[in-house]
Design a protein around this motif. Structure first.
Motif, PDB file in Angstrom:
ATOM      1  N   CYS A  70      78.054  33.404  84.398  1.00 29.43           N
ATOM      2  CA  CYS A  70      77.032  33.704  85.417  1.00 29.43           C
ATOM      3  C   CYS A  70      75.955  32.622  85.457  1.00 29.43           C
ATOM      4  CB  CYS A  70      76.363  35.046  85.116  1.00 29.43           C
ATOM      5  SG  CYS A  70      77.451  36.466  85.274  1.00 29.43           S
ATOM      6  N   LEU A  71      75.478  32.250  84.270  1.00 32.96           N
ATOM      7  CA  LEU A  71      74.398  31.260  84.199  1.00 32.96           C
ATOM      8  C   LEU A  71      74.842  29.918  84.777  1.00 32.96           C
ATOM      9  CD1 LEU A  71      73.064  31.945  80.575  1.00 32.96           C
ATOM     10  CD2 LEU A  71      72.133  32.809  82.729  1.00 32.96           C
ATOM     11  N   LEU A  72      76.088  29.570  84.508  1.00 33.82           N
ATOM     12  CA  LEU A  72      76.582  28.218  84.792  1.00 33.82           C
ATOM     13  C   LEU A  72      77.241  28.042  86.149  1.00 33.82           C
ATOM     14  CD1 LEU A  72      77.209  25.404  83.444  1.00 33.82           C
ATOM     15  CD2 LEU A  72      79.480  26.338  82.914  1.00 33.82           C
ATOM     16  N   HIS A  73      77.795  29.140  86.722  1.00 35.43           N
ATOM     17  CA  HIS A  73      78.834  29.002  87.756  1.00 35.43           C
ATOM     18  C   HIS A  73      78.402  28.182  88.968  1.00 35.43           C
ATOM     19  CE1 HIS A  73      76.587  32.103  89.785  1.00 35.43           C
ATOM     20  NE2 HIS A  73      77.421  32.131  90.794  1.00 35.43           N
TER      21      HIS A  73
ATOM     22  N   TRP B  40      66.269  32.746  84.176  1.00 37.57           N
ATOM     23  CA  TRP B  40      67.537  32.015  84.195  1.00 37.57           C
ATOM     24  C   TRP B  40      67.422  30.695  83.423  1.00 37.57           C
ATOM     25  CZ3 TRP B  40      68.419  27.104  86.158  1.00 37.57           C
ATOM     26  CH2 TRP B  40      69.747  26.674  86.046  1.00 37.57           C
ATOM     27  N   HIS B  41      66.368  29.942  83.698  1.00 35.06           N
ATOM     28  CA  HIS B  41      66.281  28.631  83.058  1.00 35.06           C
ATOM     29  C   HIS B  41      66.027  28.744  81.560  1.00 35.06           C
ATOM     30  CE1 HIS B  41      64.924  24.183  83.061  1.00 35.06           C
ATOM     31  NE2 HIS B  41      66.223  24.256  83.131  1.00 35.06           N
ATOM     32  N   LEU B  42      65.261  29.750  81.165  1.00 38.89           N
ATOM     33  CA  LEU B  42      65.071  30.014  79.741  1.00 38.89           C
ATOM     34  C   LEU B  42      66.419  30.159  79.042  1.00 38.89           C
ATOM     35  CD1 LEU B  42      62.083  30.288  79.262  1.00 38.89           C
ATOM     36  CD2 LEU B  42      62.428  32.702  78.742  1.00 38.89           C
ATOM     37  N   ALA B  43      67.289  30.956  79.651  1.00 39.04           N
ATOM     38  CA  ALA B  43      68.614  31.186  79.049  1.00 39.04           C
ATOM     39  C   ALA B  43      69.410  29.884  78.986  1.00 39.04           C
ATOM     40  CB  ALA B  43      69.364  32.256  79.843  1.00 39.04           C
ATOM     41  N   MET B  44      69.354  29.089  80.056  1.00 44.33           N
ATOM     42  CA  MET B  44      70.073  27.806  80.071  1.00 44.33           C
ATOM     43  C   MET B  44      69.539  26.868  78.984  1.00 44.33           C
ATOM     44  SD  MET B  44      72.628  27.482  82.144  1.00 44.33           S
ATOM     45  CE  MET B  44      72.913  25.735  81.831  1.00 44.33           C
ATOM     46  N   VAL B  45      68.224  26.836  78.825  1.00 40.14           N
ATOM     47  CA  VAL B  45      67.624  25.935  77.835  1.00 40.14           C
ATOM     48  C   VAL B  45      68.019  26.369  76.420  1.00 40.14           C
ATOM     49  CG1 VAL B  45      65.447  25.071  76.870  1.00 40.14           C
ATOM     50  CG2 VAL B  45      65.728  25.243  79.355  1.00 40.14           C
ATOM     51  N   CYS B  46      67.993  27.666  76.156  1.00 42.27           N
ATOM     52  CA  CYS B  46      68.407  28.142  74.820  1.00 42.27           C
ATOM     53  C   CYS B  46      69.857  27.780  74.543  1.00 42.27           C
ATOM     54  CB  CYS B  46      68.211  29.652  74.707  1.00 42.27           C
ATOM     55  SG  CYS B  46      66.481  30.095  74.493  1.00 42.27           S
ATOM     56  N   TRP B  47      70.704  27.955  75.541  1.00 50.88           N
ATOM     57  CA  TRP B  47      72.120  27.595  75.399  1.00 50.88           C
ATOM     58  C   TRP B  47      72.254  26.091  75.105  1.00 50.88           C
ATOM     59  CZ3 TRP B  47      76.002  28.559  80.049  1.00 50.88           C
ATOM     60  CH2 TRP B  47      77.312  28.243  79.637  1.00 50.88           C
ATOM     61  N   THR B  48      71.532  25.281  75.893  1.00 43.62           N
ATOM     62  CA  THR B  48      71.594  23.822  75.756  1.00 43.62           C
ATOM     63  C   THR B  48      71.149  23.360  74.368  1.00 43.62           C
ATOM     64  OG1 THR B  48      71.128  23.617  78.126  1.00 43.62           O
ATOM     65  CG2 THR B  48      70.734  21.663  76.780  1.00 43.62           C
ATOM     66  N   LEU B  49      70.144  24.036  73.822  1.00 37.17           N
ATOM     67  CA  LEU B  49      69.561  23.576  72.549  1.00 37.17           C
ATOM     68  C   LEU B  49      70.094  24.326  71.325  1.00 37.17           C
ATOM     69  CD1 LEU B  49      65.816  23.176  73.652  1.00 37.17           C
ATOM     70  CD2 LEU B  49      67.573  21.392  73.507  1.00 37.17           C
ATOM     71  N   HIS B  50      70.967  25.293  71.550  1.00 37.47           N
ATOM     72  CA  HIS B  50      71.393  26.183  70.463  1.00 37.47           C
ATOM     73  C   HIS B  50      71.901  25.433  69.220  1.00 37.47           C
ATOM     74  CE1 HIS B  50      74.581  28.917  68.636  1.00 37.47           C
ATOM     75  NE2 HIS B  50      73.452  29.500  68.338  1.00 37.47           N
ATOM     76  N   ALA B  51      72.771  24.446  69.418  1.00 38.62           N
ATOM     77  CA  ALA B  51      73.331  23.716  68.263  1.00 38.62           C
ATOM     78  C   ALA B  51      72.227  22.956  67.524  1.00 38.62           C
ATOM     79  CB  ALA B  51      74.430  22.759  68.727  1.00 38.62           C
TER      80      ALA B  51
END
Lengths: 201, 201
Positions: A70-73, B40-51
Motif C-alpha cells: 500500500c505504501l509503495l504501490h 504516510w511519509h512517516l511510515a515510508m521514512v521508517c521503512w527506508t531507515l529501518h536497517a
C-alpha cells in the motif's frame, strides 16, 4: 553523511513529493486527493480488514507485506503521473507500465542493503497481482476512490459514469473478497440514494 | 452487512477524514499538509531507515509495529485537532492528551476481534515512547515537518523560529538516533543556506 545515508536521504526527499501528485477523486469536498494520503488510507483499510480477509480465505495473510505494498504501490507516479482508471486503453496501459517500470529501476534499485531489491520485488508482486495479498490490496485500491467520491459528495459527473459503468470498473477487482464486495455495495447504495450516481435501468 | 462489518465500515469512513486535518507545515509550496499524507511519509521514512536504525542500536526492531504506529499515531486528531508543536505549554499538553485519549477509547475500543485492543496498545506505546520502536517513530515524527518546511520553501517565519529555536525543538527527539540527527543537521544546513532559517549568533 556517508554515501549510503546520502542515498537514503535522497530517497526520502524523493518520496516526499508523492504529496504533490493529484488523483482524480477528492480528498475533501474542496480539493483533490494526493497519492500520499490515498496510500495512507489504503494501508489503514487493509489493516482494518485483515482479520476478515484471513477468515474469508482460510489461510494467513502477511499484513506487513500488504501494508508495504500500500505504501509503495504508487510511489513511481511521482515521475510517471497518475492516469485515471476511467480513461485507459490497451496501448495506454502498456506505455504506463513501461514508464513506471523505468522509474522503479532508476529510483529503487540503487538503494543500499536489501532495500532496493525489496522495493522492486514488492512492486512487481503488486503490479502482477501475484499473491492473495497483492490481489486484496488491488481490490482495496479500486474501492477506495469510489468511497471518496461518495463521502466527499464529488460523485462521478466528471467521468460521466452511472452505476452500471461503476459496477464494470469495480466488480472485477473488489470481487476478490466478499467483504470488499459488500463494502462496494454499501458505497454504491449510498451514492445512488444521495443522487451522486445514476442507477436508471 | 453484519454488525462487525458495519463497525469496520464506520471505522474506515471515520479514518477517511484524516485527509481533512491540516498540519502547520506545508505539503507543497502552495498548500498545507494533511495528517494523512504526513502519516504516510512517516511510515515510508521508517521503512527506508529501518536497517540503519537496527545497525545503530545493535538489536532487531519490529518494523511492522513501527509502521503501524506511524499509520495510527495521529488518527485521533480527526476529532481532537492538531496543535502546533511550537505553541504548547504544560496545561495545553495535558488537555490535549486527555482529549486524544477520549477519542481513542470511543473510536477504537469497540472494534471487533483483537483490533480495538491492538490500536489502543499501539497508541499507548507511541504516546509514552515506551519502546525503542516508539522512540524512533517519535524522532521521525519530529524531523518530518522540518524536512517539509525546508523542501517546500515554507521556512519558519510563521512560528518566528531561528536555527537555535529549531535545535531546541528537534534535538531532544531526533537525538534518539545518530542517523536522524545527521538527517536533521542536513535539513538545518540546507534551510540556512537557502535563507529559510536564520542562524545569526
Amino acid at each position: 553523511m556517508d554515501a549510503d545515508l546520502r542515498r537514503l536521504h535522497d530517497f526520502i526527499t524523493f518520496t516526499a513529493r508523492l504529496r504533490e501528485v493529484e488523483r482524480h477523486n477528492n480528498a475533501t469536498p474542496s480539493r483533490r486527493e494526493s497519492v500520499a494520503e490515498h496510500s495512507w488510507h489504503l494501508a489503514m483499510v487493509c489493516w482494518t480488514l485483515h482479520a476478515r480477509f484471513e477468515e474469508e480465505c482460510g489461510h494467513p495473510l502477511d499484513l506487513g507485506r500488504m501494508i508495504k505494498m500500500c505504501l509503495l504501490h504508487d510511489v513511481v507516479e511521482i515521475e510517471a503521473g497518475d492516469p485515471s482508471a476511467w480513461h485507459r486503453d490497451g496501448s495506454g496501459e502498456a506505455a504506463k507500465a513501461r514508464a513506471e517500470e523505468e522509474v522503479a529501476r532508476r529510483r529503487f534499485a540503487g538503494l543500499p542493503g536489501g532495500l532496493g531489491a525489496e522495493l522492486l520485488a514488492l512492486r512487481e508482486e503488486y503490479e502482477r497481482g501475484a499473491t492473495p495479498e497483492a490481489r486484496l490490496v488491488r481490490g482495496v485500491d479500486r474501492l477506495n476512490p469510489a468511497l471518496m467520491r461518495c463521502l466527499t459528495g464529488q460523485g462521478w459527473a466528471d467521468v460521466g459514469a452511472d452505476a452500471a459503468a461503476l459496477d464494470r470498473l469495480q466488480l472485477p477487482r473488489v470481487g476478490v473478497s466478499g467483504t470488499l464486495t459488500a463494502l462496494y455495495r454499501a458505497v454504491r447504495e449510498t451514492a445512488v440514494a444521495r443522487g451522486l450516481l445514476d442507477d436508471a435501468p
